[in-house]
Design an enzyme around this catalytic site. Structure first.
Site, PDB file in Angstrom:
ATOM      1  N   LYS A  22       0.829  -1.203   0.000  1.00 54.78           N
ATOM      2  CA  LYS A  22       0.000   0.000   0.000  1.00 54.78           C
ATOM      3  C   LYS A  22       0.866   1.256   0.000  1.00 54.78           C
ATOM      4  O   LYS A  22       0.631   2.198  -0.771  1.00 54.78           O
ATOM      5  CB  LYS A  22      -0.914  -0.007   1.215  1.00 54.78           C
ATOM      6  CG  LYS A  22      -1.964   1.089   1.240  1.00 54.78           C
ATOM      7  CD  LYS A  22      -2.867   0.967   2.468  1.00 54.78           C
ATOM      8  CE  LYS A  22      -3.613  -0.342   2.472  1.00 54.78           C
ATOM      9  NZ  LYS A  22      -4.512  -0.497   3.638  1.00 54.78           N
ATOM     10  N   ARG A 114      -3.015   3.585   8.293  1.00 59.93           N
ATOM     11  CA  ARG A 114      -3.347   2.341   7.581  1.00 59.93           C
ATOM     12  C   ARG A 114      -2.154   1.387   7.571  1.00 59.93           C
ATOM     13  O   ARG A 114      -1.019   1.793   7.344  1.00 59.93           O
ATOM     14  CB  ARG A 114      -3.754   2.651   6.130  1.00 59.93           C
ATOM     15  CG  ARG A 114      -5.031   3.465   5.996  1.00 59.93           C
ATOM     16  CD  ARG A 114      -5.401   3.626   4.523  1.00 59.93           C
ATOM     17  NE  ARG A 114      -6.717   4.251   4.368  1.00 59.93           N
ATOM     18  CZ  ARG A 114      -6.901   5.549   4.214  1.00 59.93           C
ATOM     19  NH1 ARG A 114      -5.855   6.376   4.194  1.00 59.93           N
ATOM     20  NH2 ARG A 114      -8.125   6.043   4.086  1.00 59.93           N
ATOM     21  N   GLN A 180      -1.737   9.508   6.759  1.00 59.01           N
ATOM     22  CA  GLN A 180      -2.168  10.551   5.827  1.00 59.01           C
ATOM     23  C   GLN A 180      -3.189  11.459   6.483  1.00 59.01           C
ATOM     24  O   GLN A 180      -3.970  11.030   7.337  1.00 59.01           O
ATOM     25  CB  GLN A 180      -2.817   9.924   4.581  1.00 59.01           C
ATOM     26  CG  GLN A 180      -1.870   9.242   3.625  1.00 59.01           C
ATOM     27  CD  GLN A 180      -2.642   8.666   2.449  1.00 59.01           C
ATOM     28  OE1 GLN A 180      -3.281   7.634   2.572  1.00 59.01           O
ATOM     29  NE2 GLN A 180      -2.583   9.345   1.312  1.00 59.01           N
ATOM     30  N   GLN A 306      -5.714   4.504  -2.110  1.00 59.72           N
ATOM     31  CA  GLN A 306      -4.808   3.380  -2.303  1.00 59.72           C
ATOM     32  C   GLN A 306      -5.092   2.741  -3.657  1.00 59.72           C
ATOM     33  O   GLN A 306      -6.164   2.943  -4.246  1.00 59.72           O
ATOM     34  CB  GLN A 306      -4.938   2.333  -1.203  1.00 59.72           C
ATOM     35  CG  GLN A 306      -6.147   1.414  -1.324  1.00 59.72           C
ATOM     36  CD  GLN A 306      -6.050   0.223  -0.382  1.00 59.72           C
ATOM     37  OE1 GLN A 306      -6.194   0.365   0.817  1.00 59.72           O
ATOM     38  NE2 GLN A 306      -5.818  -0.954  -0.941  1.00 59.72           N
ATOM     39  N   HIS A 849      -7.834 -38.829 -23.161  1.00 56.60           N
ATOM     40  CA  HIS A 849      -7.208 -40.105 -22.810  1.00 56.60           C
ATOM     41  C   HIS A 849      -7.697 -40.656 -21.476  1.00 56.60           C
ATOM     42  O   HIS A 849      -7.868 -41.859 -21.312  1.00 56.60           O
ATOM     43  CB  HIS A 849      -5.688 -39.952 -22.793  1.00 56.60           C
ATOM     44  CG  HIS A 849      -5.209 -38.949 -21.804  1.00 56.60           C
ATOM     45  ND1 HIS A 849      -5.039 -39.233 -20.483  1.00 56.60           N
ATOM     46  CD2 HIS A 849      -4.906 -37.650 -21.954  1.00 56.60           C
ATOM     47  CE1 HIS A 849      -4.635 -38.153 -19.856  1.00 56.60           C
ATOM     48  NE2 HIS A 849      -4.540 -37.181 -20.723  1.00 56.60           N
TER      49      HIS A 849
END
Length: 895
Positions: A22, A114, A180, A306, A849
């Protein structure tokens, strides 16, 4: 030291190792100028510093030592214990100061914290949502606590169990954290730059809700759903969700969930939808792959939170454009082998298809041919031209019914697609001449086979044996890698030009006889099953002969007390090691050596020259011999069962003859039925011979290449002898010519990709260039819903038994009578059939087969069962009806 703990959000040093997936992706978006909220990255070095400062590594190892991955209580207990250790730990003072300083430099706003893990998403494995996110974090102490909580979330019960089940080392992982500034979202959600439901790269999907996106991600809200055309950005459809609640930031920190009355209100205006789709396309272009993007909208501005790959999509061939639409069918599904292939293994068949074009006057090279393409390290056949031809599509449709009905059923959804409508073009005279020149000799040989099957079969076998013998002598004369590479390239041309014209009629003659017999018996009660009965115990089938030879090997072992005792004492790997070292008791050592002399070039996924053979590792043979030695009932001995099948076939012929006599023209029909049935018995067994011939040839070439590679290993150019199979043909040629390069690094990367792709459990039968992947026969008969799974019947009869799900026969030993359930089979699987009571496969058709051999052994078999290996469980008791295609669950529902 503190500098390595914190990185700016747009730092070039932000990699997967330092910042997790991330964090690394956000940094790349920020550097590219995308609208990303400001902040910083707390690197994996900070996590490691916290773990070391609090002596957590030993504690984690100790706690995990008693974990059982399949026991939820065990996982929960381990998670709680590890997370308690994190909660009790203290952030080192220098690290805490660095975090506070970075937060102060932002102005101490409310932030989102996060987790960003270093474990990468893999095919069919997604690590998304396993770690924690904390929203609207306010203040230094709350930030420190949120960071520790993120680190701790690396050890949730779900994450521990997921890693354990997928063989991901628990100690080799770390966690970064993204910090952030909070976006006060008016609306938020997710965007997929390709439609995750159908795989279309031409569609962008947007889900949107009010407030923070956590409500959508956690499944608490029904969002709006917008569908946008990837080209041009036109909104194709909008579905408004209830959006009955929203999560919003709370003053002073944290979030609050509030009720909304927004069912009739669009979360994101049209202009923002179009702009968001445009941003999504740019992000996908930046990363070079379809993306799953989280976004937010605030004060009329879009933010990207993200971006990660959409792991659920099956890859497309490199450089293939969505339009004009191309149709690809899985080469592996037709072959009963869904594994990826090595680079040289793929190139062999690419070069072979290119050379085979010369039969129709169209000589191409490996590089210029477009019939075989590569996706996810697997081969796909481009059948677009055939589908768009009125005659070709009819032939393909009928062929798939016999060879791989699951693929045929998937194709049923495409025949009416206007983009694939037949092009009514007249055949040019030159083209017609090429077709006649190519097919004329083939038709002549086919006719000879039908009229004189003994003569045709003898010629077929003489050509095949001659080719193998000649190659063996040429291989023995070659001494250098360059000579052996040149021989491989010559071999491709010779196979296509000299041998293929004899191999094809040999196979086709048996199938033509079978289809004609079906037509002659058409309309009779139970005719289909009677005709299938004629194919039991077929002579001249090299795969059946191989299995019976292995049974004879088991009998030789059982006749020797010392050999029998050794097999009772040791497991298969130990027996294989003893055999390779010449340490088995004499009778066992001799019998197994004789078997491998004839069949040692066979192996799992044997069409790939890069895969090991039984002569390289005879462990699978030891496992099958162990199963055979447990067969006590003489009436179930494989040779007895085979002979019984042959006798049953003769009886079936008599019944068919008697059944047609009372019909119109019955006397002539009866003679024709007997005549055609004899052709089936004489010729249908040849179906396995071309593949056996190719595998013998590949085995000789493989052995020579491995011999040459030993010197390269000794010189340090290669790490392992079989490294060279991970090189393309042109690269192998360059290596043989002495060109230098970091061959080991190149091969290591390809080995890692190969290993990653082997984890992929679902491979589409049909793949379209717009991204649609059709995994199961969408037109397959529906399950009845009352404990019955339905597939395609290929070998009549009914049996009850215990399911044994097998993905790799290399590690499987069947108890006599168990029901073998597997993705698909190639001939190296068929020794297991002699112990199996029944067979269920995800892929395959009437004439593959596995189906042929199952009929010959009298094993009831059902194929084309979508997700059989996950819907049926080892130990479950079932009834397999190979006449109707029904699998009845006797002790529990299907998954």
């Amino acid at each position: 030291m503190g500098e390595s703990w914190i990185l700016p959000l747009d730092a070039g040093e932000a990699t997967l190792a330092t910042s997790g997936g991330k964090g690394a992706n956000l940094a790349r978006l920020a550097r590219a100028g995308f609208p990303v909220s400001g902040g910083f990255l707390v690197t994996t070095a900070a996590y490691s510093a916290f773990v070391a400062a609090n002596n957590l590594e030993a504690a984690i190892r100790e706690i995990l030592s008693g974990v059982h991955a399949e026991e939820p209580q065990s996982l929960e207990a381990a998670s709680a214990a590890i997370r308690a250790c994190f909660a009790a730990g203290a952030v080192p003072a220098a690290l805490a100061d660095a975090l506070r300083a970075a937060y102060a430099a932002m102005g101490r706003p409310p932030v989102a914290v996060r987790s960003s893990a270093t474990a990468e998403d893999l095919p069919e494995m997604s690590f998304a949502g396993q770690q924690d996110t904390y929203l609207n974090v306010v203040g230094e102490e709350a930030l420190l606590q949120a960071v520790v909580n993120c680190w701790s979330s690396l050890w949730t019960a779900r994450a521990i169990g997921y890693r354990a089940r997928n063989d991901i080392p628990q100690q080799d992982i770390a966690l970064a954290v993204v910090v952030q500034a909070m976006v006060p979202s008016e609306a938020s959600g997710v965007l997929f730059t390709a439609n995750p439901l159908n795989g279309k790269r031409t569609e962008i999907v947007i889900d949107a809700t009010l407030g923070l996106g956590e409500a959508l991600v956690s499944g608490q809200v029904e969002p709006d759903h917008y569908l946008v055309a990837a080209a041009g950005g036109r909104i194709l459809s909008k579905t408004l969700g209830a959006k009955a609640l929203a999560i919003r930031g709370r003053s002073g920190g944290g979030t609050v969930t509030v009720a909304e009355d927004a069912a009739g209100r669009q979360a994101l205006p049209d202009a923002a939808i179009v702009e968001l789709a445009r941003l999504g396309r740019r992000v996908a272009d930046l990363f070079g792959a379809p993306q799953d993007i989280e976004w937010a909208w605030s004060a009329g501005q879009l933010f990207l939170l993200q971006s990660r790959p959409i792991t659920s999509l099956f890859p497309l061939p490199e450089g293939m454009a969505p339009e004009p639409l191309q149709v690809l069918i899985s080469f592996g599904a037709v072959q009963g082998m869904l594994d990826p292939m090595t680079a040289l293994g793929r190139d062999f068949f690419g070069a072979f298809f290119a050379a085979a074009g010369a039969l129709f006057g169209r000589r191409q090279t490996l590089e210029s041919q477009r019939v075989l393409v590569v996706a996810a390290e697997r081969l796909f056949i481009n059948v677009t031209t055939v589908v768009r031809n009125p005659v070709g599509r009819g032939l393909l449709r009928r062929a798939l019914t016999l060879i791989e009905p699951g693929t045929g059923q998937a194709m049923e959804t495409l025949w009416d697609d206007p983009r694939l409508a037949p092009q009514d073009r007249r055949i040019r005279l030159a083209t017609l001449v090429r077709i006649v020149r190519a097919l004329g000799p083939l038709a002549g040989r086919l006719l000879v086979n039908l009229l004189r099957p003994d003569v045709g079969r003898a010629e077929f076998q003489r050509r095949a044996e001659g080719a193998v013998t000649a190659l063996y002598h040429r291989e023995m004369a070659a001494t250098s890698l360059a000579e052996r590479v040149a021989l491989l390239e010559q071999l491709v041309d010779e196979l296509a030009g000299d041998l293929l014209p004899y191999l094809l009629p040999g196979v086709a003659s048996g199938q033509v006889a079978l289809q004609l017999l079906n037509r002659l018996a058409g309309g009779l009660p139970g005719a289909t099953q009677e005709v299938l009965e004629v194919t039991r115990g077929l002579p001249h089938n090299v795969t059946t002969e191989m299995d019976l030879a292995l049974w004879a090997t088991a009998r030789a072992i059982k006749a020797d007390p010392a050999s029998t005792a050794r097999f009772a004492q040791a497991d298969a790997p130990a027996l294989a090691a003893d055999f390779l070292a010449g340490r088995l008791p004499g009778q066992a050592q001799t019998a197994i050596a004789e078997f491998l002399q004839d069949y040692g070039m066979r192996g799992i996924a044997e069409i790939d020259i890069g895969r090991p053979r039984w002569c390289d590792d005879p462990t699978p043979i030891m496992q099958v011999l162990g199963s055979y030695l447990r067969i006590e009932d003489a009436s179930q001995a494989p040779d007895v069962v085979f002979a019984r099948g042959a006798a049953s076939a003769e009886t079936a012929i008599g019944r068919l003859v008697r059944a047609v006599r009372p019909t119109r023209g019955g006397r002539l029909k009866a003679r024709l039925v007997r005549w055609m049935a004899r052709r089936v018995r004489e010729l249908a067994g040849l179906r396995e011979s071309p593949k056996f011939t190719v595998i013998r040839i590949l085995g000789i070439v493989r052995a020579g290449l491995l011999e040459s590679s030993q010197a390269l290993v000794a010189a340090g150019v290669l790490e392992r002898a079989d490294d060279l199979f991970f090189l393309h043909l042109a690269e192998l040629r360059a290596l043989a010519a002495g060109e230098t390069g970091d061959w080991r690094a190149l091969i290591a990367g390809r080995r890692a990709t190969f290993a990653r792709e082997r984890r992929r459990r679902q491979v589409p039968r049909v793949l379209l260039s717009d991204g649609q992947a059709l995994f199961g026969g969408s037109g397959a008969p529906a399950d009845t819903g009352d404990g019955v799974i339905v597939g395609s019947p290929v070998s009549p009869g009914e049996v009850e038994g215990v399911v044994h799900v097998v993905f790799d026969p290399h590690g499987a030993q069947l108890a006599p009578g168990e029901i073998l359930v597997c993705p698909g089979t190639d001939p190296a699987w068929t020794p297991l059939f002699l112990a199996a009571g029944g067979l269920v496969m995800e892929v395959g058709g009437l004439m593959t087969h596995g189906s042929v051999v199952a009929r010959e052994y009298g094993i009831p078999a059902v194929v084309g069962v979508h997700h059989a290996t996950t819907r049926l469980v080892t130990g479950q008791r079932v009834r397999v009806d190979g006449t109707s295609g029904r699998i009845v669950l006797l002790d529990g529902p299907a998954r």
